[in-house]
Design an enzyme around this catalytic site. Structure first.
Site, PDB file in Angstrom:
ATOM      1  N   SER A   2       0.844  -1.190   0.000  1.00  0.00           N
ATOM      2  CA  SER A   2       0.000   0.000   0.000  1.00  0.00           C
ATOM      3  C   SER A   2       0.878   1.239   0.000  1.00  0.00           C
ATOM      4  O   SER A   2       2.094   1.162   0.164  1.00  0.00           O
ATOM      5  CB  SER A   2      -0.914  -0.004   1.225  1.00  0.00           C
ATOM      6  OG  SER A   2      -0.236   0.556   2.328  1.00  0.00           O
ATOM      7  N   LYS A   3       0.224   2.366  -0.169  1.00  0.00           N
ATOM      8  CA  LYS A   3       0.914   3.658  -0.187  1.00  0.00           C
ATOM      9  C   LYS A   3       1.800   3.872   1.024  1.00  0.00           C
ATOM     10  O   LYS A   3       2.801   4.553   0.959  1.00  0.00           O
ATOM     11  CB  LYS A   3      -0.141   4.771  -0.161  1.00  0.00           C
ATOM     12  CG  LYS A   3      -0.534   5.284  -1.512  1.00  0.00           C
ATOM     13  CD  LYS A   3      -1.349   6.561  -1.330  1.00  0.00           C
ATOM     14  CE  LYS A   3      -1.785   7.082  -2.682  1.00  0.00           C
ATOM     15  NZ  LYS A   3      -2.444   8.371  -2.586  1.00  0.00           N
TER      16      LYS A   3
END
Ligand code: GLU
Length: 438
Positions: A210-211
């Site tokens: 994820s980011k």
């Protein structure tokens, strides 16, 4: 197939270039290079946001930093202008009319829906193999929302047709969408391109990246000052390998060896430690001119004034082996370029303790002043000779000398540092220190 190869990277401008997106761009670029094809950059900005311009810039900067220059699209334009979906509305209208004329769409509560044929779709994917999609239960898909905005599946197919894309190379998360896309190609009476869905990139624990995961954004590598060629090399290994255990590979060789049938089917595992290791290999072994080039922006940003390029190169040569990230360069070289350097407080307490230290430094200064030749070898012999004469351990001269001329307890090899600084500078700095701490 050579001249017919046309591939595209089609990111949505989110303000973030993800490692997965960069790897997709890289594989498209490699495939285009391998087959002397054309690499298109298409911006999928149907949901145009306020930060649009900046978000598009993030994509350009990230790709260019990685050395993945595109041939068409983005800020370059090309024969299929425009390459921004937000500006291609009239093209989508035209294709919608084709479907209307075949009675394949209908309006439902303001949305436009595409009539599903329910026939199975066969995709012969260049990475995943032959996959048959059962579409007997497939609902009719929306291709345009009531507010007039377009759905990804439709505009992506239209653009790939219009831009004459021969191979769609993208993340495996789009594999299930592909049956929808093929159904649209069939409805429009166009032969679909070849598809190649490349494996997902997961964290080492198997979770989806994820980011927030460290290293997931290309901007991180840019800001920390990784060598772009190292990051690109690392990305090459995420789903592809030369099958002989080699990891450090120059890009010309990867281009020569790359092909879609060599892309793994297994998910790739992202390993920042390995990327760091590879980066260290590149940084340590790159030519000094490249080291200078990649250091440049960080030196400038730190406000270090360079008036003598030869001196800078000599300094960089002796710190190169110490550097892992280019953002650390200013810290390693700053004191070479100012007489106004500070002394590390902790090191002063440890190294400049006892009244005899400054006396020893004074003797070293005298010895160095009359030294015939100024090079690492003679500087070392003189220091060691003096240590025997005093007598003291060589280390009891080495540490104070380093702190005196650099203000720091660590740095490159002392004698090389003294050689590079030059006689005048070293004598001046020894005097300054002796005066201050006597
Ligand atoms: N805009 C899509 C994405 O960012 C592109 C998908 C495709 O390559 O077709 O995932």
């Amino acid at each position: 197939m050579s001249s017919a190869v046309r591939v595209r990277f089609a990111p949505s401008p989110t303000g973030f270039l993800h490692v997965g997106g960069a790897r997709t761009a890289l594989f498209n670029w490699l495939f285009a290079q391998r087959h002397q094809g054309v690499f298109v950059l298409r911006i999928e900005d149907t949901d145009k946001s306020r930060e649009h311009e900046n978000a598009v810039r993030v994509i350009y900067d990230g790709l260019r930093w990685l050395g993945l220059e595109w041939d068409e699209g983005g800020d370059k334009g090309g024969p299929f202008d425009p390459y921004f979906q937000s500006e291609r509305g009239s093209i989508y209208e035209k294709y919608l009319k084709i479907l209307e004329s075949k009675a394949l769409v209908y309006e439902d509560q303001g949305a436009v829906r595409f009539r599903s044929s329910h026939r199975p779709v066969l995709v012969d994917d260049l990475v995943c193999g032959r996959i048959e999609f059962d579409r007997s239960m497939e609902p009719d898909m929306t291709i345009r929302r009531p507010d007039g905005s377009w759905i990804f599946h439709f505009v992506s197919v239209v653009d790939d047709i219009e831009m004459r894309i021969s191979h769609v190379i993208r993340g495996e998360d789009h594999l299930t969408n592909t049956s929808k896309h093929v159904a649209l190609y069939q409805a429009l009476g166009v032969e679909p391109p070849r598809f190649a869905h490349i494996p997902l990139i997961l964290n080492r624990d198997g979770s989806k990246m994820s980011k927030r995961d460290e290293g997931s954004s290309i901007s991180t590598y840019m800001e920390r000052g990784y060598a772009p060629e190292a990051v690109r090399n690392y990305l090459c290994l995420l789903g592809w390998s030369p099958k002989d255990n080699r990891e450090k590979l120059n890009i010309e060789e990867v281009i020569r060896l790359f092909d879609l049938d060599k892309v793994n089917r297994r998910n790739a595992s992202f390993d920042l430690d390995k990327c760091n290791w590879l980066n260290a290999q590149y940084v340590a072994h790159m030519p000094i001119s490249r080291f200078r080039e990649l250091s440049g922006p960080f030196i400038e940003k730190a406000g270090i004034q360079i008036s003598d390029e030869e001196y800078l190169l000599a300094v960089l040569r002796i710190v190169q082996e110490k550097i892992k990230l280019f953002k650390d360069v200013p810290e390693w070289i700053g004191y070479f370029f100012t007489e106004d350097y500070e002394y590390d407080a902790g090191a002063i307490a440890k190294t400049f303790s006892g009244p005899e230290i400054m006396k020893r430094l004074e003797r070293l200064r005298e010895g160095y002043q009359t030294l015939a030749a100024w090079n690492a070898g003679s500087l070392e012999s003189e220091l060691k000779r003096l240590a025997t004469e005093i007598p003291c351990k060589a280390a009891e001269l080495i540490h104070p000398t380093r702190l005196a001329v650099s203000g720091r307890a660590i740095g490159p090899s002392l004698y090389h540092m003294l050689e590079v600084m030059g006689k005048d500078r070293v004598l001046r700095r020894l005097s300054r220190t002796i005066e201050r701490f006597s």
